[in-house]
Motif scaffolding. Structure first.
Motif, short mmCIF file in Angstrom:
data_model
loop_
_atom_site.label_atom_id
_atom_site.label_comp_id
_atom_site.label_asym_id
_atom_site.label_seq_id
_atom_site.Cartn_x
_atom_site.Cartn_y
_atom_site.Cartn_z
N LEU A 162 0.84 -1.20 0.00
CA LEU A 162 0.00 0.00 0.00
C LEU A 162 0.87 1.25 0.00
CD1 LEU A 162 -2.61 1.64 0.28
CD2 LEU A 162 -2.53 1.19 2.74
N LEU A 163 1.85 1.29 0.88
CA LEU A 163 2.73 2.46 0.95
C LEU A 163 3.57 2.60 -0.31
CD1 LEU A 163 3.69 2.12 4.70
CD2 LEU A 163 2.34 3.97 3.68
N GLU B 211 -5.68 -2.46 9.36
CA GLU B 211 -7.00 -1.84 9.25
C GLU B 211 -6.92 -0.33 9.41
OE1 GLU B 211 -10.25 -3.33 11.55
OE2 GLU B 211 -9.75 -5.41 11.07
N SER B 212 -6.15 0.13 10.37
CA SER B 212 -6.01 1.56 10.62
C SER B 212 -5.33 2.27 9.47
CB SER B 212 -5.23 1.81 11.90
OG SER B 212 -5.88 1.24 12.99
N LEU B 213 -4.30 1.64 8.90
CA LEU B 213 -3.59 2.23 7.77
C LEU B 213 -4.51 2.33 6.55
CD1 LEU B 213 -0.75 3.32 6.99
CD2 LEU B 213 -0.33 1.07 5.99
N VAL B 214 -5.26 1.28 6.28
CA VAL B 214 -6.20 1.30 5.15
C VAL B 214 -7.29 2.34 5.39
CG1 VAL B 214 -7.95 -0.05 3.92
CG2 VAL B 214 -5.72 -1.07 4.42
N GLY C 253 -8.64 9.48 2.90
CA GLY C 253 -7.89 10.56 2.25
C GLY C 253 -6.90 11.26 3.17
N LEU C 254 -6.67 10.72 4.36
CA LEU C 254 -5.79 11.37 5.32
C LEU C 254 -4.36 10.83 5.31
CD1 LEU C 254 -8.25 11.53 8.34
CD2 LEU C 254 -7.65 13.36 6.74
N LEU C 255 -4.13 9.69 4.65
CA LEU C 255 -2.80 9.08 4.67
C LEU C 255 -1.78 9.90 3.89
CD1 LEU C 255 -0.92 6.80 5.51
CD2 LEU C 255 -1.71 5.50 3.52
N VAL C 256 -2.08 10.28 2.67
CA VAL C 256 -1.11 11.02 1.85
C VAL C 256 -0.73 12.35 2.50
CG1 VAL C 256 -0.76 12.19 -0.37
CG2 VAL C 256 -1.67 9.85 -0.31
#
Length: 125
Positions: free
Chosen positions: A61-62, A101-104, A110-113
């Motif tokens: 994912l990353l 789960e938290s990372l996904v 939309g907060l990860l990037v």
């Protein structure tokens, strides 16, 4: 784009030494101290067990986003030294994110990037 090297340490954390200064360990450094130091020194780090398939999904994912996290394999007895004793455990900018789960969930929301950009692990330029 700033990309952190993908580092996998397959031996027990308390016994491992690497040529990378931030992954090396002082003889008097406890497992807990070393984990805390690694969390603060790496913008994106995942602690996992060697047999954990969820870590592979986290890394993919990353990588899809453009980030290669530092990955540290812990022995079962070392997992308890984590701030949250479960694996995989992802930290971004020194903050515990959680498991897969938290990372996904961060990604889907939309907060990860923006979080990765904020800690310097990703550049949008």
């Amino acid at each position: 784009m700033q990309v952190q090297n993908d580092v996998v340490v397959p031996v027990p954390l308390h016994l491992s030494t690497m040529s990378c200064p931030s992954l090396s360990m002082e003889l008097d450094e406890s497992t807990e101290s070393r984990i805390q130091r690694l969390i603060t020194e790496h913008p994106v780090i995942i602690f996992t067990r060697s047999s954990c398939c969820m870590c592979h999904v986290m890394k993919n994912l990353l990588a899809t986003i453009g980030v290669n996290p530092t990955v540290i394999n812990l022995d079962d007895d070392e997992i308890d030294a984590l701030p949250s004793p479960s694996a995989p455990a992802a930290f971004i900018g020194g903050t515990f994110i959680g498991g897969l789960e938290s990372l996904v969930a961060l990604h889907v929301s939309g907060l990860l990037v923006p979080k990765l950009v904020q800690v310097g692990a990703l550049s949008l330029a």
